[in-house]
Design an enzyme around this catalytic site. Structure first.
Site, PDB file in Angstrom:
ATOM      1  N   ASP A 289      -1.832  10.552  -0.945  1.00 59.26           N
ATOM      2  CA  ASP A 289      -2.305   9.290  -1.514  1.00 59.26           C
ATOM      3  C   ASP A 289      -1.142   8.346  -1.852  1.00 59.26           C
ATOM      4  O   ASP A 289       0.003   8.781  -2.010  1.00 59.26           O
ATOM      5  CB  ASP A 289      -3.061   9.556  -2.818  1.00 59.26           C
ATOM      6  CG  ASP A 289      -4.413  10.191  -2.571  1.00 59.26           C
ATOM      7  OD1 ASP A 289      -4.677  10.614  -1.440  1.00 59.26           O
ATOM      8  OD2 ASP A 289      -5.196  10.267  -3.534  1.00 59.26           O
ATOM      9  N   HIS A 433       0.864  13.392  -3.075  1.00 64.48           N
ATOM     10  CA  HIS A 433       1.245  11.978  -3.061  1.00 64.48           C
ATOM     11  C   HIS A 433       2.567  11.830  -2.331  1.00 64.48           C
ATOM     12  O   HIS A 433       3.578  12.398  -2.773  1.00 64.48           O
ATOM     13  CB  HIS A 433       1.359  11.448  -4.495  1.00 64.48           C
ATOM     14  CG  HIS A 433       0.063  11.497  -5.249  1.00 64.48           C
ATOM     15  ND1 HIS A 433      -0.421  12.647  -5.813  1.00 64.48           N
ATOM     16  CD2 HIS A 433      -0.857  10.533  -5.501  1.00 64.48           C
ATOM     17  CE1 HIS A 433      -1.587  12.402  -6.381  1.00 64.48           C
ATOM     18  NE2 HIS A 433      -1.886  11.110  -6.210  1.00 64.48           N
TER      19      HIS A 433
HETATM   20 NI    NI Z   1      -3.698   7.263  -6.165  1.00 66.56          NI
END
Ligand code: NI
Length: 478
Positions: A289, A433
């Protein structure tokens, strides 16, 4: 001579024990009322089934008023009473051998507030104020949400059940974010050192329930931040936590949106010459992400070298800054998904605002890839009925995760890799991430270890087919 020695020895030991017992009695065992001439009286309240026992002592040196809420459950009264007595012991210890300034008194005032009450639950806070010109805190608070059927405290652990670790990690994160925002708003330097030290998963346990859609946490001045900030009250909305609250206990306390509809999705044989058959082989989907970022190229190299596919949930406004990376992600067989334009809580937006966040991002991505994304990762996993409706309207599917690496909290490749390896199952969806260097550096170990165990790393398109469940949420495929 020897007899005399034994005699004197015995007397000495006896006297020492006597002294120790006296000290113990004075400091530990002495009743809290000894400082005053305490009187009790009873008072009815506006709350059903609650009366107040008021203890008052008033001497030349001390003025103390203490309210004990008294419910029909003895175990509840005992829990609250024990905490109130702790407050009183603190006060008594402070004032015991001191004298108030001339013409003044040491003061103590302990009272309570009912935050919410119904037949099943009682949410209540008690606060102690002290005026004693000492270094001790002048104000303390304690609070509980009681299940009045069992007479027990409902803790965050009860509330999150099998999702306790992830749920409590989120709660501490959101409380810290709120503290930082309050410091900023008060024009104080944002200093999280106290909060970071104090707000451990063990510390955050009790909560208040002001209504059916929020949890509240109260802190006294200096407990979690600069005392200048005063007493803090942090309210979190259930919308942002309900992913972790899919159980009976949470449902009976709050209005939880069920996300069971498409939580478990059946993998299917996806068309395409190279697509693995996730019905037969052990597929796993790594998802990244918040990118693209300056670390994404390194990550794409790793995936290419190890013949692994993954999925990227891009933030719309970042896309135009690194168009080449987006093109490369598509060219190398990864799925590109939508992580909104500017990463807001979708649960705080109107339907129209949600749709702008999603379509603007779709447009930015398809400008690079000639393909409109169908998968969405709602920031923070926050969804409600409005979000579901917008997804259905836009013919898009929300993908959450079944393994939370919490790589935003632990910037440590070893910890991140271990969480994936420990939590993985065929059909697992892992959240990472690629804006954190440590997460990108965890990937070689994750892939090497799991490939040895027979796992195949696939994109979401390969695992689920494109747009598997419009208007719904998928958390894993198994
Ligand atoms: Ni996010």
């Amino acid at each position: 001579m020897k007899k005399l020695l034994i005699l004197w020895g015995s007397i000495t030991v006896f006297v020492l024990i006597l002294i120790a017992l006296t000290i113990w009695y004075i400091f530990v065992h002495a009743p809290t009322t000894e400082l005053g001439y305490e009187k009790y009286r009873w008072k009815d309240t506006k709350y059903a089934r609650i009366r107040t026992k008021i203890a008052i002592s008033d001497t030349d040196q001390i003025s103390s008023t203490v309210e004990y809420p008294t419910t029909e459950k003895k175990s509840v009264n005992d829990i609250i009473g024990k905490k109130i007595d702790e407050f009183r012991t603190t006060f008594n210890t402070e004032v015991r051998f001191r004298k108030p300034p001339r013409g003044q008194k040491f003061e103590q005032n302990i009272s309570y507030q009912v935050i919410r009450q119904n037949k099943e639950y009682l949410s209540l806070a008690t606060t102690a104020f002290r005026n004693n010109t000492s270094d001790f805190p002048e104000r303390e608070t304690a609070y509980w949400t009681f299940d009045m059927r069992s007479g027990r405290v409902v803790t965050l652990r009860d509330l999150f059940a099998d999702k306790a670790t992830d749920g409590i990690a989120r709660v501490t994160l959101y409380i810290k974010q709120a503290i930082a925002a309050k410091q900023k708003a008060a024009n104080l330097p944002v200093d999280m050192s106290i909060a970071d030290a104090v707000l451990t998963p063990q510390y955050v346990s009790n909560f208040l329930t002001p209504d059916r859609s929020s949890l509240r946490f109260d802190f006294w001045p200096g407990e979690v931040a600069d005392p200048e900030l005063g007493s803090l009250s942090v309210t979190l909305t259930v919308d942002n936590l309900q992913l972790f609250m899919q159980n009976e206990q949470a449902r009976s306390l709050f209005g939880i949106v069920p996300i069971s509809q498409a939580t478990h999705y059946e993998p299917k044989k996806v068309e395409g010459a190279t697509a693995p058959n996730c019905v037969r082989v052990k597929c796993i989907a790594l998802t990244f992400d918040d990118g693209p970022s300056k670390y994404t190229d390194e990550l794409l190299d790793t995936l290419r070298d190890k013949r692994a596919h993954a999925s990227f949930f891009l933030i719309g406004k970042n896309v135009a800054q690194r168009p080449d990376i987006v093109k490369r992600q598509k060219a190398e067989g990864h799925t590109i998904g939508n992580h909104t334009w500017s990463h807001p809580w979708l649960t705080r937006l109107s339907a129209n605002e949600i749709e702008i966040q999603l379509t603007q991002t779709n447009d930015a991505i398809s400008a690079q890839t000639n393909e409109k994304p169908t998968y969405v990762r709602p920031p923070n996993g926050a969804v409600n009925q409005t979000v579901y409706a917008s997804l259905e309207k836009l013919n898009m599917t929300a993908v959450l995760w079944s393994v939370d690496t919490r790589d935003w909290a632990d910037r440590n490749s070893q910890i991140v890799a271990n969480r994936v390896i420990a939590g993985v199952k065929p059909g697992a969806i892992i959240i990472l991430h690629d804006v954190h260097k440590t997460s990108v550096q965890a990937v070689p170990k994750i892939i090497d270890t799991l490939q040895k165990n027979g796992y195949v790393f696939v994109s979401l398109d390969e695992m689920l087919g494109p747009n598997a469940a419009p208007g719904k949420i998928i958390m894993n495929a198994q």
